[in-house]
Design an enzyme around this catalytic site. Structure first.
Site, PDB file in Angstrom:
ATOM      1  N   ARG A   7       0.831  -1.194   0.000  1.00 59.48           N
ATOM      2  CA  ARG A   7       0.000   0.000   0.000  1.00 59.48           C
ATOM      3  C   ARG A   7       0.867   1.247   0.000  1.00 59.48           C
ATOM      4  O   ARG A   7       1.952   1.271   0.570  1.00 59.48           O
ATOM      5  CB  ARG A   7      -0.894   0.028   1.236  1.00 59.48           C
ATOM      6  CG  ARG A   7      -1.891  -1.086   1.267  1.00 59.48           C
ATOM      7  CD  ARG A   7      -2.817  -0.940   2.464  1.00 59.48           C
ATOM      8  NE  ARG A   7      -2.104  -0.821   3.717  1.00 59.48           N
ATOM      9  CZ  ARG A   7      -1.981  -1.788   4.616  1.00 59.48           C
ATOM     10  NH1 ARG A   7      -2.507  -2.957   4.399  1.00 59.48           N
ATOM     11  NH2 ARG A   7      -1.333  -1.587   5.738  1.00 59.48           N
ATOM     12  N   CYS A  75      -7.368   2.677 -12.664  1.00 55.75           N
ATOM     13  CA  CYS A  75      -7.676   3.860 -11.857  1.00 55.75           C
ATOM     14  C   CYS A  75      -9.150   3.858 -11.463  1.00 55.75           C
ATOM     15  O   CYS A  75     -10.001   3.393 -12.224  1.00 55.75           O
ATOM     16  CB  CYS A  75      -7.405   5.140 -12.645  1.00 55.75           C
ATOM     17  SG  CYS A  75      -5.673   5.519 -12.903  1.00 55.75           S
ATOM     18  N   ARG A  90      -3.877   6.973  -3.945  1.00 59.25           N
ATOM     19  CA  ARG A  90      -3.501   5.724  -3.279  1.00 59.25           C
ATOM     20  C   ARG A  90      -3.107   4.677  -4.312  1.00 59.25           C
ATOM     21  O   ARG A  90      -3.703   4.600  -5.385  1.00 59.25           O
ATOM     22  CB  ARG A  90      -4.672   5.198  -2.449  1.00 59.25           C
ATOM     23  CG  ARG A  90      -5.026   6.040  -1.248  1.00 59.25           C
ATOM     24  CD  ARG A  90      -6.288   5.493  -0.578  1.00 59.25           C
ATOM     25  NE  ARG A  90      -6.591   6.127   0.671  1.00 59.25           N
ATOM     26  CZ  ARG A  90      -7.330   7.233   0.808  1.00 59.25           C
ATOM     27  NH1 ARG A  90      -7.817   7.835  -0.263  1.00 59.25           N
ATOM     28  NH2 ARG A  90      -7.574   7.741   1.995  1.00 59.25           N
ATOM     29  N   TYR A 108       3.638   5.993   3.016  1.00 51.86           N
ATOM     30  CA  TYR A 108       2.675   7.086   3.140  1.00 51.86           C
ATOM     31  C   TYR A 108       3.454   8.394   3.165  1.00 51.86           C
ATOM     32  O   TYR A 108       4.323   8.573   4.021  1.00 51.86           O
ATOM     33  CB  TYR A 108       1.827   6.915   4.410  1.00 51.86           C
ATOM     34  CG  TYR A 108       0.918   5.717   4.303  1.00 51.86           C
ATOM     35  CD1 TYR A 108      -0.387   5.858   3.857  1.00 51.86           C
ATOM     36  CD2 TYR A 108       1.375   4.438   4.596  1.00 51.86           C
ATOM     37  CE1 TYR A 108      -1.217   4.759   3.719  1.00 51.86           C
ATOM     38  CE2 TYR A 108       0.557   3.332   4.452  1.00 51.86           C
ATOM     39  CZ  TYR A 108      -0.737   3.502   4.014  1.00 51.86           C
ATOM     40  OH  TYR A 108      -1.548   2.414   3.866  1.00 51.86           O
TER      41      TYR A 108
END
Length: 122
Positions: A7, A75, A90, A108
């Site tokens: 992520r 997307c 993200r 992040y």
């Protein structure tokens, strides 16, 4: 060999094509650097951005990188939730690897560090 998800998230300061593309590249490069994989290891990348960003598809930045042109990219617009982080991009990168879940380093950046402060510095 396992398929693992990595992520990542970042933010931009305005709905601007160059900023969206540029911050997407910064995020992807940081994810690759922290996790040491090649485009050939990537099964696919799921990309979302908040509804307030519509100046560019972040996938365009990834597709134009050397070696990344054949990686499947998708997307979508992030779910619109009250008081959620605005201007956010993200990535969910699915890679084939021998790494364990504990060895994966999520990324992040910018204001997105607020999303997962427990993972922002890992």
């Amino acid at each position: 060999m396992y398929t693992r998800g990595i992520r990542g998230a970042t933010t931009v300061t305005r709905n601007d094509r160059q900023e969206i593309l540029g911050e997407t590249l910064v995020l992807l490069r940081e994810i690759v650097e922290r996790n040491q994989f090649d485009p050939e290891d990537v099964s696919s990348i799921w990309i979302t951005m908040t509804a307030d960003l519509d100046a560019a598809f972040p996938a365009l930045a990834i597709r134009e990188m050397d070696g990344w042109g054949m990686v499947p990219l998708m997307c979508a617009v992030e779910a619109s939730v009250q008081n959620s982080l605005p201007q956010c991009i993200r990535l969910m990168i699915h890679i084939n690897t021998t790494k364990t879940q504990q060895e994966i380093r999520h990324v992040y950046l910018n204001e997105a560090t607020r999303l997962r402060p427990d993972l922002a510095t890992s």
